[in-house]
Design an enzyme around this catalytic site. Structure first.
Site, PDB file in Angstrom:
ATOM      1  N   ASP A  74      15.785  -8.691  -7.265  1.00  0.00           N
ATOM      2  CA  ASP A  74      15.476  -7.336  -7.720  1.00  0.00           C
ATOM      3  C   ASP A  74      16.688  -6.441  -7.547  1.00  0.00           C
ATOM      4  OD1 ASP A  74      13.925  -4.423  -6.888  1.00  0.00           O
ATOM      5  OD2 ASP A  74      13.371  -5.472  -8.712  1.00  0.00           O
ATOM      6  N   ASP A 128      -8.335   9.321  23.897  1.00  0.00           N
ATOM      7  CA  ASP A 128      -7.562   8.626  24.938  1.00  0.00           C
ATOM      8  C   ASP A 128      -7.675   9.394  26.251  1.00  0.00           C
ATOM      9  OD1 ASP A 128      -5.770   6.813  26.209  1.00  0.00           O
ATOM     10  OD2 ASP A 128      -4.784   6.470  24.280  1.00  0.00           O
ATOM     11  N   ARG A 136      -4.684  -2.911  19.733  1.00  0.00           N
ATOM     12  CA  ARG A 136      -4.029  -3.464  20.926  1.00  0.00           C
ATOM     13  C   ARG A 136      -4.784  -3.077  22.202  1.00  0.00           C
ATOM     14  NH1 ARG A 136       1.457  -2.268  21.841  1.00  0.00           N
ATOM     15  NH2 ARG A 136       2.019  -4.437  22.059  1.00  0.00           N
ATOM     16  N   GLY A 181     -10.791  11.531  27.079  1.00  0.00           N
ATOM     17  CA  GLY A 181     -11.942  10.861  27.668  1.00  0.00           C
ATOM     18  C   GLY A 181     -11.608   9.434  28.040  1.00  0.00           C
ATOM     19  N   ASP A 182     -12.547   8.810  28.731  1.00  0.00           N
ATOM     20  CA  ASP A 182     -12.375   7.423  29.152  1.00  0.00           C
ATOM     21  C   ASP A 182     -13.373   6.586  28.353  1.00  0.00           C
ATOM     22  OD1 ASP A 182     -12.636   4.991  30.410  1.00  0.00           O
ATOM     23  OD2 ASP A 182     -12.319   5.810  32.424  1.00  0.00           O
ATOM     24  N   PHE A 183     -12.869   5.679  27.524  1.00  0.00           N
ATOM     25  CA  PHE A 183     -13.810   4.986  26.631  1.00  0.00           C
ATOM     26  C   PHE A 183     -14.757   4.040  27.344  1.00  0.00           C
ATOM     27  CE2 PHE A 183      -9.786   2.602  24.956  1.00  0.00           C
ATOM     28  CZ  PHE A 183      -9.814   1.654  25.980  1.00  0.00           C
TER      29      PHE A 183
HETATM   30  C1  LIG Z   1      22.892  -2.019 -12.891  1.00  0.00           C
HETATM   31  C2  LIG Z   1      22.659  -3.090 -13.917  1.00  0.00           C
HETATM   32  C3  LIG Z   1      21.431  -3.705 -14.042  1.00  0.00           C
HETATM   33  N1  LIG Z   1      21.217  -4.674 -15.015  1.00  0.00           N
HETATM   34  C4  LIG Z   1      19.874  -5.310 -15.151  1.00  0.00           C
HETATM   35  O1  LIG Z   1      18.855  -4.473 -14.658  1.00  0.00           O
HETATM   36  C5  LIG Z   1      17.703  -5.254 -14.394  1.00  0.00           C
HETATM   37  C6  LIG Z   1      17.132  -4.793 -13.073  1.00  0.00           C
HETATM   38  O2  LIG Z   1      15.767  -4.900 -13.085  1.00  0.00           O
HETATM   39  P1  LIG Z   1      14.967  -5.937 -12.196  1.00  0.00           P
HETATM   40  O3  LIG Z   1      13.625  -5.350 -11.971  1.00  0.00           O
HETATM   41  O4  LIG Z   1      15.747  -6.323 -10.990  1.00  0.00           O
HETATM   42  O5  LIG Z   1      14.857  -7.239 -13.108  1.00  0.00           O
HETATM   43  P2  LIG Z   1      14.108  -7.457 -14.521  1.00  0.00           P
HETATM   44  O6  LIG Z   1      15.083  -7.351 -15.606  1.00  0.00           O
HETATM   45  O7  LIG Z   1      12.887  -6.587 -14.617  1.00  0.00           O
HETATM   46  O8  LIG Z   1      13.673  -8.946 -14.427  1.00  0.00           O
HETATM   47  P3  LIG Z   1      12.638  -9.627 -13.362  1.00  0.00           P
HETATM   48  O9  LIG Z   1      13.487 -10.345 -12.382  1.00  0.00           O
HETATM   49  O10 LIG Z   1      11.804 -10.535 -14.140  1.00  0.00           O
HETATM   50  O11 LIG Z   1      11.782  -8.583 -12.782  1.00  0.00           O
HETATM   51  C7  LIG Z   1      18.168  -6.693 -14.312  1.00  0.00           C
HETATM   52  O12 LIG Z   1      17.711  -7.386 -15.462  1.00  0.00           O
HETATM   53  C8  LIG Z   1      19.683  -6.590 -14.341  1.00  0.00           C
HETATM   54  O13 LIG Z   1      20.253  -7.723 -14.961  1.00  0.00           O
HETATM   55  C9  LIG Z   1      22.212  -5.026 -15.874  1.00  0.00           C
HETATM   56  O14 LIG Z   1      22.009  -5.874 -16.758  1.00  0.00           O
HETATM   57  N2  LIG Z   1      23.452  -4.453 -15.726  1.00  0.00           N
HETATM   58  C10 LIG Z   1      23.724  -3.482 -14.795  1.00  0.00           C
HETATM   59  O15 LIG Z   1      24.860  -2.982 -14.724  1.00  0.00           O
END
Ligand SMILES: Cc1cn([C@@H]2O[C@H](COP(=O)(O)OP(=O)(O)OP(=O)(O)O)[C@@H](O)[C@H]2O)c(=O)[nH]c1=O
Length: 632
Positions: free
Chosen positions: A88, A494, A537, A520-522
Site C-alpha cells: 500500500d 474505581d 484486566r 467505590g469498592d466493587f
Molecule cells: C506516488 C505514486 C503512486 N503510484 C501508484 O499509486 C497507487 C497507490 O495506491 P494503492 O492503494 O497502494 O494501490 P492500488 O493501485 O489501489 O492497487 P492495490 O494494491 O490492488 O490496492 C499504486 O498503484 C502505485 O503504483 C504511481 O503509480 N506512481 C507514483 O508516483
C-alpha cells in the site's frame, strides 16, 4: 541471477501478488519473479487516526489486503498460496495521508497541497507465508515499510489542471505518477524511486534475504539494511535443507478469524521492519565465513539466555529518561547524554550501544538518536507511551521475577522476599505512597490507552446506552468508548484513592460528553446502573472467592439483555499460548489466566450466555456475553 539470489527462493513457490496496481506487477515481473495476480477486495477504510504513524497505516492496509486474498483463495478457491504479497502506497504532507483521488477536484486539492513542498511517500509491504493445517489457514506475516522524500516545484494553476485532465492522477496515491508525466513536477527524490512508483524492490529483496538466509547474529547489524547478500548464483545459497527448514522454530503464526481479517493490530518492532517470525534456525553451510558449528547454534535458546539483559537495558534507559533527552535534543554523543542524565560516560556509552543493538536507538557520526518507535512508545510523554508500564516492570515485576525459583518451589507470591512485605500490605501501600500510586496508575494507564481502540471496536457496542467500566482506573478505555459511541454514557467505577488521582491522566481537549467517575469498592459497594459492564484486566488478578462476589454482584444488577465485556488475554485450550499470558502467570498472584472455554463456563455460572470472543492477538482479547432472559 547473481543480482537477485533471494528471488530464486520463490521460484518453486506459488506466489500471489494481492494487488491490482500495474506498476507493482511490472516492477516484480521486470526482475523475473513469477507470480499470479489476485487483486485484493480489502477496502482501504482503516481509521487513519487510530495509527500512531502514517507508515503503520500503510503496513496494516498492506497486511489486510494480502490476508484477504490469502483467506479468499484458501476458503473460496480451495487453493492455498505459498506466499502472498500485499502493498500500500500513501503520500503524506503536513501530517495528512493522501491516497488515490476520488475525482478531479480531489486530485486538484492534493496536488495543490504538494506544490512547492517536500512530502513523503510510504509504501507498506506485507509478505505472508501461508500453510493449511487441518483445513485452517495458518499465516506467517513479515512486514516493513519504506519512506522516500519527494519535492515538487511550484505548480501553476494551468499546469496543474493540464496534468489533471491528462487522467494520470486518478489511480495514483497523492494524485501523481512519478514514472510518467508526473516526473515533470518533481524537483528531487531522496530515497528509493521504485518505492514512490509503488513497490520498494530493494527493501523487499533484503527482507527476503533476511527471511531465507538469516545472517548469524554477529553479522546482522551490517547486513540488515545495507546490502542484499552477494553470491555468485542463487543455487549456491541452497542450504541443502528443505525450504521449510528455514522456518522450523518460528512462533507467532496467525490464524484468521471468521471474518478473514487479521485479528491483530500491528505490534511494531523498533525499526522500519517487523516480522512475526522469530527464532529462525541458522542455515547450515559456510556463508559469510561462519563455521558449520557456529551455524548450528540454537539461536532461540541463546536469545532466551540473553533476554533478561535486553529487558534490563530497556528498563534502565527508560528509567534514566534517555529516550526523552534524545527526543528533545538528539542526536547526542554519549558524553552529552551522560551529562544530562548524571551518569558515567563509559556506562552510558555501553547502555546506548546496547540500545542500538536492540533496535531502540540509531547511531550515526553525530551521535545517538531515537528510532521512530522509541519516540512513540518509549518517551514518557509519547501518545502511546509504555513508559509507565516499563517502570512498573522494572520496579515491581523485576524483583518478583528474581525470586521465581522460590515462587515455583513454594507456589506463592514472593512479595515478602522482593519487597520485605506481604502482598496485602504492599497493595495497601500503593494507596499510601503517592509515588508508588502514580507509578502503578501510569502503568495501568499506558496499557489501557494502548489497547483502548481495539477493545472499544472489538464488538459493535452501539446498542448500549450506558456503560460502567469497573476498575476502569484513569478512564482511558472510557474516553475511547465515548469517541466511538458518542451517545453512550460512560461511568468509571474505581477505588476512592484511584479516583482522587486521575486528573493527570485526562485528555487535554474537552470531551463533549465527559466520563463520569464514581468512587467505590466493587466487592462491597452498590454498582452504578448500566446496560454494559466492563471488567478489563480484573478477573485474572483475583482468587475464585473474590470473583464469585464480583460476578454475583454484576449478575444481580444486570437486567436481561444487558451485557458484560471482559478484557483479558484468553489462553488457548492447552493453556500454553500466548506466551505473554503464560509468563504473566509466573508472578503467582492468587488469580489465574483462563482459556476461552474456562471464561465461557465461568460467565455462564453467573447467568451470562451467548459468549462471543474476539481474539485480537495483541495485548488484550475481548469476551462479550449477555445476561440470560428470565425463563417464562
Ligand atoms: C506516488 C505514486 C503512486 N503510484 C501508484 O499509486 C497507487 C497507490 O495506491 P494503492 O492503494 O497502494 O494501490 P492500488 O493501485 O489501489 O492497487 P492495490 O494494491 O490492488 O490496492 C499504486 O498503484 C502505485 O503504483 C504511481 O503509480 N506512481 C507514483 O508516483
Amino acid at each position: 541471477m547473481a543480482l537477485n539470489p533471494v528471488l530464486g527462493k520463490l521460484v518453486s513457490k506459488r506466489v500471489v501478488l494481492a494487488s491490482a496496481s500495474p506498476r507493482r506487477q511490472e516492477i516484480l515481473t521486470n526482475v523475473g519473479l513469477r507470480f499470479e495476480v489476485v487483486p485484493s477486495w480489502f477496502k482501504e477504510t482503516l481509521e487513519k487516526s487510530s495509527f500512531a504513524a502514517p507508515y503503520e497505516y500503510a503496513i496494516e492496509t498492506a497486511k489486510q489486503k494480502a490476508l484477504e486474498v490469502a483467506n479468499r483463495m484458501h476458503v473460496k478457491h480451495l487453493r492455498t498460496p505459498d506466499v502472498v504479497i500485499g502493498a500500500d502506497t500513501i503520500v503524506t504532507v503536513d501530517e495528512q495521508i493522501l491516497e488515490k483521488p476520488v475525482d478531479k477536484q480531489d486530485a486538484y486539492r492534493m496536488l495543490s497541497r504538494l506544490s512547492g513542498k517536500e512530502h513523503s511517500v510510504f509504501t507498506g509491504v506485507a509478505i505472508i507465508h501461508c500453510s493449511s493445517k487441518g483445513n485452517q489457514l495458518e499465516t506467517e506475516i513479515t512486514d516493513f515499510y519504506e519512506e522516500t522524500k519527494v519535492k515538487f516545484s511550484d505548480l501553476s494553476e494551468e499546469l496543474l489542471w493540464e496534468y489533471i485532465h491528462s487522467g494520470e492522477p486518478m489511480d495514483k496515491a497523492g494524485g501523481y505518477g512519478i514514472q510518467a508525466l508526473g516526473g515533470m513536477l518533481v524537483e528531487y527524490v531522496h530515497g528509493d524511486f521504485l518505492n514512490v512508483v509503488g513497490f520498494p524492490l530493494n527493501h523487499f529483496c533484503k527482507k527476503l534475504a533476511e527471511l531465507y538466509y538469516p545472517p548469524p547474529k554477529h553479522t546482522v547489524q551490517h547486513i540488515k539494511h545495507d546490502s542484499i547478500p552477494s553470491v555468485d548464483t542463487f543455487e549456491n545459497l541452497s542450504d541443502g535443507e528443505s525450504e521449510s527448514s528455514n522456518f522450523t522454530e518460528h512462533k507467532g503464526a496467525n490464524k484468521l478469524d471468521s471474518s478473514g481479517m487479521c485479528p491483530s493490530r500491528p505490534v511494531y518492532n523498533c525499526e522500519n521492519t517487523s516480522s512475526v517470525r522469530t527464532g529462525f534456525t541458522v542455515p547450515l553451510g559456510n556463508q559469510n565465513g561462519v563455521s558449520e558449528s557456529a551455524a548450528k547454534l540454537p539461536s532461540k535458546i541463546l536469545d532466551l539466555m540473553d533476554g533478561f539483559k535486553a529487558s534490563k537495558a530497556l528498563f534502565v534507559a527508560s528509567k534514566l529518561k534517555m529516550f526523552d533527552y534524545l527526543k528533545n535534543k538528539g542526536p547526542l554523543k554519549a558524553v552529552d547524554v551522560a551529562n544530562e542524565v548524571g551518569t558515567s560516560v563509559c556506562g552510558t556509552e555501553r547502555l546506548l550501544d546496547a540500545c542500538v543493538a536492540l533496535g531502540l536507538l540509531e547511531k550515526t557520526s553525530q551521535g545517538y538518536s531515537n528510532t521512530d518507535s522509541a519516540n512513540i512508545y518509549l518517551t514518557s510523554d509519547g501518545e502511546y507511551s509504555l513508559h509507565g508500564y516499563i517502570i512498573h516492570s522494572n520496579d515491581h515485576l523485576w524483583p518478583l521475577f528474581t525470586n521465581l525459583e522460590s515462587a515455583v518451589r513454594e507456589g506463592s507470591r514472593q512479595n515478602h522476599r522482593a519487597f520485605g512485605r506481604k502482598a496485602e500490605d504492599l497493595f495497601k501501600d500503593y494507596y499510601h505512597s503517592q509515588e508508588v500510586k502514580q507509578r502503578f496508575m501510569a502503568a495501568m494507564h499506558s496499557i489501557a490507552h494502548l489497547t483502548a481502540r481495539d477493545l472499544a471496536t472489538a464488538f459493535d457496542l452501539s446498542q448500549f446506552k450506558s456503560t460502567c467500566d469497573l476498575g476502569g482506573c484513569t478512564g482511558a478505555l472510557a474516553h475511547e468508548l465515548i469517541q466511538i459511541y458518542p451517545n453512550m454514557k460512560v461511568t468509571v467505577f474505581d477505588l476512592p484513592e484511584v479516583i482522587a488521582n486521575i486528573s493527570y491522566f485526562q485528555p487535554s481537549e474537552q470531551c463533549a460528553a465527559p466520563v463520569t467517575f464514581v468512587s467505590g469498592d466493587f466487592f462491597k459497594d452498590n454498582l452504578p446502573e448500566a446496560d454494559l459492564y466492563i471488567l478489563s484486566r480484573v478477573l485474572h488478578d483475583w482468587p475464585d472467592e473474590k470473583i464469585h462476589i464480583l460476578l454475583s454482584k454484576i449478575s444481580a444488577v444486570c437486567k436481561p439483555g444487558s451485557a458484560l465485556l471482559v478484557a483479558e488475554i484468553v489462553l488457548d485450550e492447552q493453556k500454553t499460548h500466548p506466551p505473554r499470558a503464560v509468563l504473566q502467570s509466573l508472578s503467582m498472584t492468587e488469580g489465574k489466566q483462563r482459556s476461552g472455554s474456562e471464561y465461557k463456563q465461568l460467565l455462564e455460572k453467573y447467568g451470562f450466555t451467548n459468549t462471543q470472543f474476539k481474539i485480537t492477538g495483541t495485548l488484550l482479547d475481548a469476551v462479550l456475553c449477555f445476561k440470560k432472559n428470565l425463563s417464562p
